[in-house]
Write a protein that holds these residues in place. Structure first.
Motif, PDB file in Angstrom:
ATOM      1  N   VAL A   1       2.853   1.621   6.192  1.00  0.00           N
ATOM      2  CA  VAL A   1       2.201   0.508   5.903  1.00  0.00           C
ATOM      3  C   VAL A   1       3.402   0.235   6.955  1.00  0.00           C
ATOM      4  N   PRO A   2       2.233  -0.690   7.631  1.00  0.00           N
ATOM      5  CA  PRO A   2       2.458  -1.161   9.150  1.00  0.00           C
ATOM      6  C   PRO A   2       3.751  -2.311   8.942  1.00  0.00           C
ATOM      7  N   GLN A   3       3.350  -3.221   7.653  1.00  0.00           N
ATOM      8  CA  GLN A   3       5.027  -4.183   7.365  1.00  0.00           C
ATOM      9  C   GLN A   3       5.598  -3.770   8.034  1.00  0.00           C
ATOM     10  N   LEU A   4       5.815  -2.462   7.323  1.00  0.00           N
ATOM     11  CA  LEU A   4       8.021  -2.075   7.276  1.00  0.00           C
ATOM     12  C   LEU A   4       7.398  -0.459   8.189  1.00  0.00           C
TER      13      LEU A   4
ATOM     14  N   GLY B   1       0.825  -1.284  -0.023  1.00  0.00           N
ATOM     15  CA  GLY B   1       0.106   0.133  -0.118  1.00  0.00           C
ATOM     16  C   GLY B   1       1.037   0.616  -0.496  1.00  0.00           C
ATOM     17  N   LYS B   2       0.165   2.642   0.491  1.00  0.00           N
ATOM     18  CA  LYS B   2       0.879   3.662   0.620  1.00  0.00           C
ATOM     19  C   LYS B   2       1.470   4.630   1.670  1.00  0.00           C
ATOM     20  N   GLU B   3       2.602   4.315   2.030  1.00  0.00           N
ATOM     21  CA  GLU B   3       3.409   5.281   2.550  1.00  0.00           C
ATOM     22  C   GLU B   3       3.838   7.006   1.636  1.00  0.00           C
TER      23      GLU B   3
ATOM     24  N   TYR C   1      17.081   6.066  -0.897  1.00  0.00           N
ATOM     25  CA  TYR C   1      17.436   5.084  -0.346  1.00  0.00           C
ATOM     26  C   TYR C   1      16.296   5.279   0.917  1.00  0.00           C
ATOM     27  N   TYR C   2      16.017   3.780   1.101  1.00  0.00           N
ATOM     28  CA  TYR C   2      15.169   3.976   2.138  1.00  0.00           C
ATOM     29  C   TYR C   2      15.739   2.765   3.020  1.00  0.00           C
ATOM     30  N   PHE C   3      15.570   1.541   2.584  1.00  0.00           N
ATOM     31  CA  PHE C   3      16.577   0.508   3.146  1.00  0.00           C
ATOM     32  C   PHE C   3      17.132   0.148   3.093  1.00  0.00           C
ATOM     33  N   GLU C   4      17.704   0.238   1.843  1.00  0.00           N
ATOM     34  CA  GLU C   4      19.327   0.478   0.968  1.00  0.00           C
ATOM     35  C   GLU C   4      19.283   1.313   0.209  1.00  0.00           C
ATOM     36  N   HIS C   5      20.141   1.180  -0.254  1.00  0.00           N
ATOM     37  CA  HIS C   5      20.580   1.938  -1.698  1.00  0.00           C
ATOM     38  C   HIS C   5      19.708   1.143  -2.846  1.00  0.00           C
ATOM     39  N   ALA C   6      19.246   2.003  -3.504  1.00  0.00           N
ATOM     40  CA  ALA C   6      18.217   1.510  -5.119  1.00  0.00           C
ATOM     41  C   ALA C   6      17.913   2.354  -6.467  1.00  0.00           C
TER      42      ALA C   6
END
Length: 165
Positions: free
Chosen positions: A52-55, A16-18, A103-108
């Motif tokens: 998003v709860p999972q993230l 979903g959306k953040e 960058y969020y968890f890692e670089h993409a």
């Protein structure tokens, strides 16, 4: 939340959306080789608005940031209201260099970059930015999230250069 807050949405295919508020947004247009220009945009986030709860379980206070470059030739460097700049791939095969970094968890990378100029002045441009990126890897190495901004003011920064290679 103020009504004039500039935001970026990360729309995850699976979750979903953040949404995050944007800070420190800038751009530059630099000639890097004869008849090759880099149109670079960069912005950071400062706080989350929707998670998003999972993230959120995996990372409680992310501060995603974005840098993306589109390659232009001399005939396409004029900036004006209504212009759309697109860079389909985040890899420059001719120079063997990355053109983007999310960058969020890692670089993409940021694929299918689209920058629509809503308003152009000598000091800033107001734009809509969109693209696709890999956030949580739930889809292997394929982009699994869409990035979309609200109208965003990018200040002209003559010192901004693409930092990724």
């Amino acid at each position: 939340m103020k009504l004039d807050t500039e935001t970026v949405s990360l729309i995850h295919d699976e979750f979903g959306k953040e949404e995050f508020s944007i800070a420190n947004a800038s751009y530059n247009l630099t000639e890097v080789e004869q008849d090759l220009w880099e149109f670079t945009i960069c912005f950071e986030t400062e706080e989350s608005i929707i998670r998003v709860p999972q993230l959120e379980e995996a990372i409680s206070d992310p501060k995603p940031h974005f840098e993306a470059t589109a390659l232009l030739n001399a005939s396409s460097i004029e900036l004006f209201d209504g212009k759309v700049i697109e860079q389909t791939e985040s890899w420059d095969y001719d120079r063997e260099e990355n053109l983007s970094n999310v960058y969020y968890f890692e670089h993409a990378n940021l694929e299918n970059l689209k920058v629509e100029i809503l308003k152009y002045t000598d000091e800033f441009i107001k734009v809509l930015v969109s693209g696709r990126t890999l956030i949580n890897g739930s889809n292997g190495n394929n982009p699994d999230a869409t990035i979309e901004t609200t109208p965003l003011t990018l200040k002209k920064d003559k010192t901004l250069e693409r930092s990724v290679e």
